[in-house]
Design an enzyme around this catalytic site. Structure first.
Site, mmCIF file in Angstrom:
data_model
loop_
_atom_site.group_PDB
_atom_site.id
_atom_site.type_symbol
_atom_site.label_atom_id
_atom_site.label_comp_id
_atom_site.label_asym_id
_atom_site.label_seq_id
_atom_site.Cartn_x
_atom_site.Cartn_y
_atom_site.Cartn_z
ATOM 1 N N ASP A 1 2.627 13.164 -0.112
ATOM 2 C CA ASP A 1 2.628 11.979 -1.099
ATOM 3 C C ASP A 1 1.192 11.879 -1.743
ATOM 4 O OD1 ASP A 1 3.003 9.921 -2.785
ATOM 5 O OD2 ASP A 1 3.636 8.561 -1.042
ATOM 6 N N ASP B 1 3.819 6.497 -7.745
ATOM 7 C CA ASP B 1 3.675 6.361 -6.126
ATOM 8 C C ASP B 1 4.591 5.792 -5.330
ATOM 9 O OD1 ASP B 1 2.343 6.973 -3.772
ATOM 10 O OD2 ASP B 1 0.738 5.530 -4.086
ATOM 11 N N LYS C 1 -3.104 8.505 -5.443
ATOM 12 C CA LYS C 1 -3.719 7.371 -4.279
ATOM 13 C C LYS C 1 -5.058 7.612 -4.376
ATOM 14 C CE LYS C 1 0.339 7.861 -1.224
ATOM 15 N NZ LYS C 1 0.652 6.078 -1.180
ATOM 16 N N ASP D 1 4.720 11.594 5.287
ATOM 17 C CA ASP D 1 5.780 11.069 4.446
ATOM 18 C C ASP D 1 7.107 11.573 4.334
ATOM 19 O OD1 ASP D 1 5.845 8.592 3.055
ATOM 20 O OD2 ASP D 1 5.385 9.504 1.109
ATOM 21 N N ARG E 1 11.459 5.564 -2.944
ATOM 22 C CA ARG E 1 12.779 5.074 -3.508
ATOM 23 C C ARG E 1 13.448 5.599 -4.512
ATOM 24 N NH1 ARG E 1 9.462 -0.340 -5.067
ATOM 25 N NH2 ARG E 1 8.157 0.573 -3.529
ATOM 26 N N GLU F 1 7.501 6.762 -4.982
ATOM 27 C CA GLU F 1 8.551 7.849 -5.264
ATOM 28 C C GLU F 1 9.510 7.878 -4.117
ATOM 29 O OE1 GLU F 1 5.918 7.859 -3.489
ATOM 30 O OE2 GLU F 1 6.675 8.792 -1.582
ATOM 31 N N LYS G 1 13.804 9.730 4.258
ATOM 32 C CA LYS G 1 13.055 10.188 3.194
ATOM 33 C C LYS G 1 12.175 11.347 3.644
ATOM 34 C CE LYS G 1 8.500 8.506 1.097
ATOM 35 N NZ LYS G 1 7.677 7.431 0.782
#
Ligand code: BES
Ligand code: MN
Ligand code: ZN
Length: 503
Positions: free
Chosen positions: A276, A353, A283, A294, A357, A355, A271
């Protein structure tokens, strides 16, 4: 860092710091004698318990000794490789704080340590070198020194030269271990640097460039798909996450093939969310800055593929890195949107959020379709829920194959980058059902790390040998947790251990 193994007497070695490791068992017998030999009264060790990582730095001693300082290093009971690792990180960190560049370590009794820990000498020496990389790691490339010349003007160089003294009987083995440790240590350092770079210093294009540079240097092929090509491939997950961004996404494929026979084809997927914010499902602001990390999965995949190439492993290892930041804005994807991924599977975006996946979905399907690998492993900072379950030291393992799960578990125990298996039972699939699309990207409050894994599972097209490793906890040590803050490089050691096992 230059690493050299020597058989010669340490008395004559001129070094800034001579490290003498002792276990708590050695303490009474050997340590007193060793200290007397170099001109110290045994009373200097009055408060020393030889706990793993305990360091006492001594000045003076007999003038025949050329070392400027002596460090007495505790290695605990001397029975586990974990204690040994801890000790090596500790003295390297101490040496770096003291701005020491040349270090010599007396490993004259490494045979005994090898017997007690049931680890080959090469493994212990590799751990020592890795520990030196790790303990001397500092992230100060963004300090100008303009405000505080004393502390930051002078950037840390870490340990420049490491000399390891062993007996001649284990010299060759130690030399092999030193080479191994240097490769893993430097790949971990590269991963840490990437994780620590903040969102304004590392965009998707920079990850692609880092991969290209590594590929050029170590002789493996790197292909970068830019936005137009990602559109042409219909990678709807990656494109949806990128919608709010000013920086185009990249999808990087790192392809290492050995010269000789290929034992297995391994796909590693990381990833690569460079920052993020959560997107429209923003968030909370507290600690949001930590979301620069991230892309830790991407960093560990890059580190692992580079290491595979440098070790010349007899495996075809392909790394896949979908990369973008996740930003809000008038062009960003919205909660409730339905997108079509590379596989054709449609996804209701319950929460922007979730994201990671979405971009992994495209990469997983692509890897499976184009390469039909024997094994697929993805590594991702996927869920806060995984931190709730397992904390900051251990990664979550989700795997649809018991043999693979056991191999990854063992690689974790051996490398010190531990994983713990979580379930993938179908009952959890209920939570990600969607009324309007094939699947929802969120699964409600319970079992967040499991529903995330169940989501990913939909995109491997029935592959029978897949593992997902959620490194949200161990990839980054937040402020105040006691260790060095920031990126840990978690995943490089684990993946390399695994790849070596298959070689
Ligand atoms: N990158 C985060 C997960 C994360 C959280 C990593 C904390 C490291 C530390 C991920 O993209 C995320 O935001 N996940 C959400 C999923 C939820 C919206 C279903 C989460 O964990 O809250
Ligand atoms: Mn997120
Ligand atoms: Zn994320």
């Amino acid at each position: 860092m230059k690493v050299k193994v020597t058989k010669s007497d340490l008395q004559s070695v001129s070094t800034d710091l001579l490290v003498l490791p002792f276990s708590s068992v050695d303490l009474n017998k050997e340590a007193g004698q060793a200290l007397a030999e170099i001109g110290f009264d045994v009373r200097v060790l009055k408060d020393f318990k030889a706990e793993a990582g305990e360091v006492v730095v001594l000045y003076g001693g007999r003038t025949e000794y050329s070392a400027a300082r002596i460090a007495i290093l505790g290695i605990g009971e001397g029975k586990t490789i974990d204690d040994w690792r801890k000790a090596t990180v500790s003295f390297a960190s101490k040496a770096t704080d003291l701005k020491i560049e040349k270090v010599a370590v007396d490993c004259s009794r490494i045979e005994a340590l090898s017997a007690a820990t049931a680890q080959p000498v090469a493994t212990l020496v590799a751990a020592l070198v890795e520990g030196c990389f790790s303990g001397s790691y500092r992230f100060d490339c963004l300090k100008s020194g303009k405000l505080d010349k004393k502390s930051s003007g002078e950037k840390s160089k870490g340990i420049a030269e490491l000399l390891i003294r062993v007996n001649s009987g284990v010299f060759d083995e130690a030399e092999k271990g030193a080479v191994d440790g240097k490769i893993i240590g430097s790949c971990q350092k590269m991963a840490k640097d990437m994780v620590n770079l903040p969102g304004n210093h590392l965009h998707a294009g920079d990850i692609a460039k880092a991969a290209m540079d590594s590929g050029k240097k170590y002789g493996y092929e790197v292909t970068v798909f830019h936005k137009k090509e990602i559109e042409a491939l219909s990678m709807g997950g990656l494109l949806a996450v990128n919608k709010g961004s000013h920086h185009p996404p990249t999808f990087t494929v790192l392809d290492y093939k050995p010269k000789g026979k290929v034992k297995a084809v391994i796909a590693l997927i990381g990833k690569g969310v460079t920052f993020d914010s959560g997107g429209i499902s923003l968030k909370p602001s507290e600690n949001m800055g930590e979301m620069k990390s991230d892309m830790s999965g991407a960093a560990s995949v890059l580190g692992a593929v580079e290491a595979a190439a440098r070790f010349e492993l007899p495996l075809h290892v392909i790394g896949f890195i979908p990369a973008t930041d996740n930003m809000p804005g008038s062009t960003a994807q919205q909660p409730g949107d339905v997108i079509t991924t590379y596989s054709g599977i449609t996804v209701e975006v319950g929460n922007t959020d979730a994201e990671g996946r979405l971009i992994l979905a495209d990469a997983l399907s692509y890897a499976k379709e184009k390469y039909n690998p024997d094994v697929i492993v993805d590594v991702a900072t996927l869920t806060g829920a995984c931190i709730v379950s397992l904390g900051y030291a251990v990664a979550g393992l989700f795997c649809n194959n018991d043999k693979l799960a056991e191999e990854i578990y063992q690689a974790g125990q051996q490398s010190g980058e531990m994983v713990w298996r979580m379930p993938l039972w179908d009952l959890y699939g209920e939570q990600i059902k969607s009324d309007v699309a094939d699947v929802n990207n969120t699964g409600g409050r319970g079992a967040g790390s499991v529903t995330a894994a169940k989501f990913l599972e939909k995109f491997i097209d029935g592959h029978k040998n897949w593992a997902h490793i959620d490194i949200a906890g161990p990839s980054f040590t937040p402020k105040g947790s006691g260790k060095v803050n920031g990126g840990t490089g978690f995943g490089v050691g684990l993946l390399v251990e695994l790849l070596k096992k298959w070689s």
